[in-house]
Design a protein around this motif. Sequence first.
Motif, PDB file in Angstrom:
ATOM      1  N   ALA A  48      -1.589  -6.635 -19.434  1.00  0.00           N
ATOM      2  CA  ALA A  48       0.136  -6.320 -18.450  1.00  0.00           C
ATOM      3  C   ALA A  48       0.861  -8.307 -18.463  1.00  0.00           C
ATOM      4  N   ARG A  49      -0.054  -8.743 -17.303  1.00  0.00           N
ATOM      5  CA  ARG A  49       0.631  -9.923 -16.939  1.00  0.00           C
ATOM      6  C   ARG A  49       0.578 -10.943 -18.629  1.00  0.00           C
ATOM      7  N   GLU A  50       0.045 -10.823 -19.957  1.00  0.00           N
ATOM      8  CA  GLU A  50      -0.426 -11.473 -20.584  1.00  0.00           C
ATOM      9  C   GLU A  50       0.570 -10.632 -21.270  1.00  0.00           C
ATOM     10  N   ALA A  51       1.438  -9.480 -21.268  1.00  0.00           N
ATOM     11  CA  ALA A  51       2.428  -9.138 -22.524  1.00  0.00           C
ATOM     12  C   ALA A  51       3.861  -8.825 -22.132  1.00  0.00           C
ATOM     13  N   VAL A  52       3.968  -8.914 -20.175  1.00  0.00           N
ATOM     14  CA  VAL A  52       5.461  -8.676 -19.469  1.00  0.00           C
ATOM     15  C   VAL A  52       4.767 -10.457 -19.248  1.00  0.00           C
ATOM     16  N   PRO A  53       5.231 -11.936 -18.857  1.00  0.00           N
ATOM     17  CA  PRO A  53       4.927 -12.531 -18.685  1.00  0.00           C
ATOM     18  C   PRO A  53       5.610 -12.765 -17.366  1.00  0.00           C
ATOM     19  N   GLU A  54       6.818 -11.837 -17.514  1.00  0.00           N
ATOM     20  CA  GLU A  54       8.333 -12.494 -16.811  1.00  0.00           C
ATOM     21  C   GLU A  54       8.167 -11.267 -15.151  1.00  0.00           C
ATOM     22  N   ALA A  55       6.796 -10.386 -15.758  1.00  0.00           N
ATOM     23  CA  ALA A  55       6.670  -9.515 -14.716  1.00  0.00           C
ATOM     24  C   ALA A  55       5.860  -9.714 -12.964  1.00  0.00           C
ATOM     25  N   GLU A  56       5.541  -9.419 -11.923  1.00  0.00           N
ATOM     26  CA  GLU A  56       4.344  -9.190 -11.145  1.00  0.00           C
ATOM     27  C   GLU A  56       4.291  -8.373 -11.285  1.00  0.00           C
ATOM     28  N   VAL A  57       2.574  -8.917 -11.322  1.00  0.00           N
ATOM     29  CA  VAL A  57       1.474  -7.777 -11.597  1.00  0.00           C
ATOM     30  C   VAL A  57       0.437  -7.169 -10.407  1.00  0.00           C
ATOM     31  N   LEU A  58       0.769  -6.014  -9.703  1.00  0.00           N
ATOM     32  CA  LEU A  58       0.020  -5.577  -8.536  1.00  0.00           C
ATOM     33  C   LEU A  58      -1.418  -5.371  -8.733  1.00  0.00           C
ATOM     34  N   ALA A  59      -2.476  -5.104  -7.944  1.00  0.00           N
ATOM     35  CA  ALA A  59      -3.390  -4.405  -7.876  1.00  0.00           C
ATOM     36  C   ALA A  59      -3.291  -3.441  -7.110  1.00  0.00           C
ATOM     37  N   ASN A  60      -3.330  -2.110  -7.099  1.00  0.00           N
ATOM     38  CA  ASN A  60      -3.126  -1.393  -5.829  1.00  0.00           C
ATOM     39  C   ASN A  60      -3.228  -0.046  -6.603  1.00  0.00           C
ATOM     40  N   ASP A  61      -3.838   1.071  -5.838  1.00  0.00           N
ATOM     41  CA  ASP A  61      -4.694   2.244  -5.529  1.00  0.00           C
ATOM     42  C   ASP A  61      -3.768   3.063  -5.112  1.00  0.00           C
ATOM     43  N   ALA A  62      -2.981   4.215  -6.168  1.00  0.00           N
ATOM     44  CA  ALA A  62      -2.375   5.392  -5.679  1.00  0.00           C
ATOM     45  C   ALA A  62      -2.973   5.864  -4.723  1.00  0.00           C
ATOM     46  N   GLY A  63      -4.698   5.852  -4.789  1.00  0.00           N
ATOM     47  CA  GLY A  63      -5.181   6.541  -4.750  1.00  0.00           C
ATOM     48  C   GLY A  63      -6.371   6.347  -2.963  1.00  0.00           C
ATOM     49  N   ASP A  64      -5.747   5.369  -2.768  1.00  0.00           N
ATOM     50  CA  ASP A  64      -6.106   5.143  -1.628  1.00  0.00           C
ATOM     51  C   ASP A  64      -4.883   4.789  -0.501  1.00  0.00           C
ATOM     52  N   PRO A  65      -5.041   5.870   0.669  1.00  0.00           N
ATOM     53  CA  PRO A  65      -4.065   5.824   1.515  1.00  0.00           C
ATOM     54  C   PRO A  65      -3.187   4.788   2.052  1.00  0.00           C
ATOM     55  N   ASP A  66      -3.426   3.751   1.953  1.00  0.00           N
ATOM     56  CA  ASP A  66      -3.556   2.082   3.363  1.00  0.00           C
ATOM     57  C   ASP A  66      -2.325   1.280   1.506  1.00  0.00           C
ATOM     58  N   ALA A  67      -2.096   2.259   0.633  1.00  0.00           N
ATOM     59  CA  ALA A  67      -1.688   1.484  -1.068  1.00  0.00           C
ATOM     60  C   ALA A  67      -0.620   1.274  -0.458  1.00  0.00           C
ATOM     61  N   ALA A  68      -0.394   2.408  -0.040  1.00  0.00           N
ATOM     62  CA  ALA A  68       1.452   2.356   0.052  1.00  0.00           C
ATOM     63  C   ALA A  68       2.086   1.023   1.044  1.00  0.00           C
ATOM     64  N   ASP A  69       1.287   1.240   2.105  1.00  0.00           N
ATOM     65  CA  ASP A  69       2.313   0.218   3.285  1.00  0.00           C
ATOM     66  C   ASP A  69       1.722  -0.842   2.419  1.00  0.00           C
ATOM     67  N   ALA A  70       0.960  -1.138   1.976  1.00  0.00           N
ATOM     68  CA  ALA A  70       0.848  -2.643   1.472  1.00  0.00           C
ATOM     69  C   ALA A  70       1.452  -2.865   0.062  1.00  0.00           C
ATOM     70  N   LEU A  71       2.056  -1.580  -0.197  1.00  0.00           N
ATOM     71  CA  LEU A  71       3.135  -1.981  -1.593  1.00  0.00           C
ATOM     72  C   LEU A  71       4.246  -1.995  -0.994  1.00  0.00           C
ATOM     73  N   ALA A  72       4.536  -1.598   0.200  1.00  0.00           N
ATOM     74  CA  ALA A  72       5.821  -1.837   0.706  1.00  0.00           C
ATOM     75  C   ALA A  72       6.303  -3.179   1.133  1.00  0.00           C
ATOM     76  N   SER A  73       4.926  -4.018   2.364  1.00  0.00           N
ATOM     77  CA  SER A  73       4.735  -5.619   2.476  1.00  0.00           C
ATOM     78  C   SER A  73       4.890  -5.813   1.221  1.00  0.00           C
ATOM     79  N   ALA A  74       4.490  -5.789   0.003  1.00  0.00           N
ATOM     80  CA  ALA A  74       4.675  -6.407  -1.757  1.00  0.00           C
ATOM     81  C   ALA A  74       5.937  -6.623  -1.970  1.00  0.00           C
ATOM     82  N   VAL A  75       7.203  -6.278  -1.680  1.00  0.00           N
ATOM     83  CA  VAL A  75       8.230  -5.604  -2.078  1.00  0.00           C
ATOM     84  C   VAL A  75       9.533  -5.786  -0.644  1.00  0.00           C
ATOM     85  N   ALA A  76       8.922  -5.957   0.340  1.00  0.00           N
ATOM     86  CA  ALA A  76      10.260  -6.273   1.308  1.00  0.00           C
ATOM     87  C   ALA A  76      10.617  -7.180   0.777  1.00  0.00           C
ATOM     88  N   ASP A  77      10.550  -8.606   0.723  1.00  0.00           N
ATOM     89  CA  ASP A  77      11.732  -9.806   0.103  1.00  0.00           C
ATOM     90  C   ASP A  77      11.608  -9.639  -0.957  1.00  0.00           C
TER      91      ASP A  77
END
Length: 253
Positions: A54-83
């Motif tokens: 994905a990083r190669e296909a869309v170099p303009e994008a920010e690509v994050l490792a995040n597992d929707a099945g992990d109950p803590d992943a949503a908090d991590a994702l919110a922190s990643a987009v906070a700014d």
Amino acid sequence: MLAASDEDSDVRDGKNVLITGGTSGIGLAGAKRIAAENGRVILTGTHPQRLAQAREAVPEAEVLANDAGDPDAADALASAVADRGGLDGLWLDAGYAAVAEVDEIDAAFFDRMMNANVRGPVLQLARLSGHLNDGASVVVTSSTSTYEGSGMASVYAATKGALVAMARGWASALAARGIRVNVLVPGAIDTRFRDFMREDVRESFERDVIGRVPLARVGTPEEAAAVALFLLSDDATYVTASQYAVDGGLTKR
């Protein structure tokens, strides 16, 4: 389609869109188009190879490792987009499919799929709702499996049916902020989504589905993504709590 008006200097260069599970298939097709139309896109995924692709296909994008099945992943994702200055679009596309005979289903099978396909989007929206700009758009990916009645896909169909029900509630809850919530319902789309099946089973499944599709073919990721991007765009500002089937007429919805 996603470019913002020149009158709005805050998003002059395009809108901020987050696509969960966007490192392959329909989500990746959408990300490519958003980037091409000067939008700013963030993608999430779990598979290292697909993250790299994905990083190669869309170099303009920010690509994050995040597992929707992990109950803590949503908090991590919110922190990643906070700014990021707020999200104009959120496409909850992460999920997976597995099939089993009714008597083969156990608690682990059920819990894993429910955690990824239902609890994941619920927690993601809960944690990200505060980062949605007023007037933003949310798209939730369901599946025609919800309506097909396949004996092998009962749990998967249930997870995708739950998303349809929740999206209606979310549309009501977020309407006061002008935030729209709609559901994309893909049918047989030419992605790697069914790679978990044995080749012979997958081929038989696809022949059966195509045989019931009035347009007599599978769809492309780009065709499905185009509908999601319409729902994310300012062309759909009076569309909410709706379902859009992209299935070649399979469910006739």
